[in-house]
Design a protein around this motif. Structure first.
Motif, PDB file in Angstrom:
ATOM      1  N   ARG A 186       0.835  -1.196   0.000  1.00  0.00           N
ATOM      2  CA  ARG A 186       0.000   0.000   0.000  1.00  0.00           C
ATOM      3  C   ARG A 186       0.873   1.250   0.000  1.00  0.00           C
ATOM      4  N   ASP A 188       1.385   4.475   2.305  1.00  0.00           N
ATOM      5  CA  ASP A 188       1.029   4.780   3.690  1.00  0.00           C
ATOM      6  C   ASP A 188       0.660   6.247   3.875  1.00  0.00           C
ATOM      7  N   SER A 231      -4.419   2.113  -1.501  1.00  0.00           N
ATOM      8  CA  SER A 231      -4.385   3.255  -0.596  1.00  0.00           C
ATOM      9  C   SER A 231      -5.712   3.991  -0.717  1.00  0.00           C
ATOM     10  N   GLU A 237      -2.812  10.987   1.890  1.00  0.00           N
ATOM     11  CA  GLU A 237      -1.577  10.324   1.502  1.00  0.00           C
ATOM     12  C   GLU A 237      -1.414  10.240  -0.008  1.00  0.00           C
TER      13      GLU A 237
END
Length: 417
Positions: A186, A188, A231, A237
Motif C-alpha cells: 500500500r 502509507d 491506498s 496520503e
C-alpha cells in the motif's frame, strides 16, 4: 394467454425495411404488463411483445445482443444468421432463419419452427422456445406476474479474484480465476510505498508456505498473479504522492521492482478516495500523470496494469475513465458499497455504473467489480448477468476468503471458472 406458454418466443429487433406485414387478424397486442427479465433484471425492448396465433412474439435483436450473439441480416435473401460462440475450443452454434419460413437451419440441419419469423412494425420477431433451445438460454413464464424470465447461457469470460489478508482459507480457489491480485502492499499515510502497513502488508511465511510460493504456484497453475497496491486518500496520503514528483517516481520504481522481483505478472492499482472535494479536474490530471508514468514503467518490465476505480456514479470524481482506459490494460469498476455493503447492491446503480463507463471506455477493457460482502448465492449471478449483457471483458470478485461454496457454485452456473 394460456397458463402454460410452451410457445413463448424470443425475437430480435432488426430493421428490415419494407416487408409484407402479417394480417391484422393474426397479430394482436400481448397482455398488458408483460415484462421480460434477463438474469433477474429487466431487458428494455424497442417494441411491445405481440401475440401471433397464440404465440408470444418479442423483438430479437435486444435479446441476441444481450446474450452475446452475433446477428447478420441479408436484405436480398431475407435471411438472418445468428452465431453464438460457445466455450473456448467448441464449435459455434449457427442458426439461419428466413422471414416467413418455418424452416430454420441449425448448424446445417433443418429444424421446424412453431412460428415463422415475421416483420412486425419494422421489427423482426422470433420464437423464444426455439431460440432458447438452440442458444442455451433457459426461459420460464410466471403467470401471476406476467413475466418472462430468461437465464443467459454459461459464458467463458475473464475472471479476476482479489486475495488480501485472511484470504488463505480459500487459497485453493486461486486456479478458478484467470488472474488474482494479491493485496500485500500500500501507500502509507506519509505517501510512501510500503509492504508493512496496518491493513495491507506482506505476509510472514508459515513453514513451507510463503507469499512467494503462493505467487509461484498461481503462475504455474495458469493464474496470472498481480501485485495489488492499495491506498485511500483519507489522510491525504495520495494527494501527497500525486503532488510530489520525486516521491511519485520513488513509489513507481518501488512498485515495479517488487512486482518484477517477486514473480508477479501484473500490477493492480487500487488508489481510492480521490476527488471527493477540491478541484476535481486537477486531481484527475494528477492521477492520469501517475498512471501514465506507472504504465510506462510497467510495460518496460513486461508487466500488465489493471486500474481499479470507483464507479462514475459514486461520490468520488477524481477518475478520468476515458484517459485511464488508454493507459491501462483494463479497468475494474468497483460497483459496490452504494449502501454500505449491507445487502445486495442495487441493480439500477450497477447498471448505471456500467453504462456510464461504456460511454468512455471500450467494453473489452472493462471488468465489473463484485463484492461478496454484499452479494449472496441468490444475487451474485444477477451482477454477472449485467457484465455478460454488456459484453464486458469480465468480472473481479472481492475477495477470496469470504466467497464460500454456495456463491462459488452459483457463479459456476453463469461463467466458466
Amino acid at each position: 394467454m394460456k397458463k402454460h406458454l410452451a410457445k413463448i418466443v424470443l425475437c430480435a429487433a432488426i430493421s428490415l425495411g419494407s416487408l409484407t406485414a402479417l394480417p391484422a387478424s393474426a397479430v394482436h397486442a400481448a397482455p398488458a404488463g408483460v415484462s421480460i427479465m434477463l438474469d433477474g433484471y429487466p431487458l428494455p425492448f424497442p417494441v411491445e411483445p405481440v401475440m401471433m396465433n397464440g404465440t408470444t412474439m418479442v423483438p430479437f435483436r435486444a435479446i441476441s445482443e444481450a446474450l452475446g450473439i452475433q446477428v447478420e441480416w441479408n436484405q436480398k435473401a431475407r435471411k438472418i444468421t445468428a452465431t453464438r460462440k460457445d466455450a473456448a475450443g467448441a464449435a459455434p452454434t449457427v442458426v439461419v432463419l428466413t422471414l416467413g419460413s418455418k424452416d430454420a437451419v441449425v448448424n446445417g440441419t433443418v429444424v421446424k419452427l412453431a412460428a415463422a419469423p415475421q416483420d412486425i412494425r419494422g421489427t423482426t420477431m422470433l420464437p423464444l422456445k426455439f431460440f432458447s433451445q438452440q442458444f442455451g438460454a433457459a426461459a420460464s413464464w410466471d403467470q401471476a406476474s406476467k413475466t418472462v424470465s430468461i437465464t443467459s447461457p454459461k459464458r467463458d469470460m475473464y475472471t479476476l479474484g482479489f486475495y488480501a489478508q485472511k484470504a488463505y482459507s480459500e487459497v485453493s480457489l486461486i486456479p478458478s480465476f484467470d488472474a488474482v491480485a494479491f493485496g500485500w502492499a500500500r501507500i502509507d499515510r506519509d505517501g510512501q510505498f510500503t509492504t508493512t502497513g496496518k491493513d495491507f502488508w506482506w505476509p510472514e511465511a508459515a513453514g513451507e508456505v510463503t507469499p512467494e510460493s503462493i505467487v509461484q504456484n498461481a503462475a504455474a497453475g495458469g493464474t496470472a498473479p498481480y501485485l495489488m497496491v492499495y491506498s485511500s486518500d483519507s489522510s491525504l496520503e495520495l494527494s501527497k504522492n500525486l503532488e510530489d514528483t520525486q516521491l511519485q517516481q520513488q513509489t513507481i520504481a518501488s512498485i515495479v521492482e517488487l512486482a518484477s522481483s517477486k514473480g508477479f505478472k501484473g500490477i493492480g492499482l487500487d488508489l481510492e478516495g480521490l476527488g471527493l472535494t477540491g478541484d476535481k479536474a486537477l486531481v484527475q490530471s494528477q492521477y492520469n500523470a501517475f498512471v501514465k508514468n506507472l504504465s510506462t514503467a510497467a510495460r518496460a518490465a513486461s508487466l500488465k496494469l489493471t486500474v481499479i476505480l470507483h464507479p462514475l456514479n459514486s461520490s468520488y470524481k477524481g477518475y478520468d475513465y476515458k484517459t485511464l482506459g488508454t493507459l491501462a490494460d483494463d479497468l475494474v469498476i468497483m460497483a459496490y458499497a452504494y449502501e454500505g455493503e449491507t445487502g445486495p447492491e442495487p441493480m439500477n446503480k450497477v447498471d448505471e455504473s456500467i453504462r456510464l463507463a461504456l460511454d468512455q471506455v471500450s467494453k473489452d477493457k472493462l471488468i465489473l467489480g463484485i463484492s461478496v460482502y454484499s452479494e449472496n448465492e441468490a444475487s451474485v449471478n444477477a451482477k454477472i448477468g449485467l457484465a455478460k449483457r454488456y459484453g464486458l471483458k469480465g468480472i473481479a470478485v472481492w475477495r477470496l476468503g469470504i466467497i464460500g461454496q454456495p456463491v462459488l457454485n452459483r457463479m459456476g452456473e453463469a461463467i466458466e471458472l
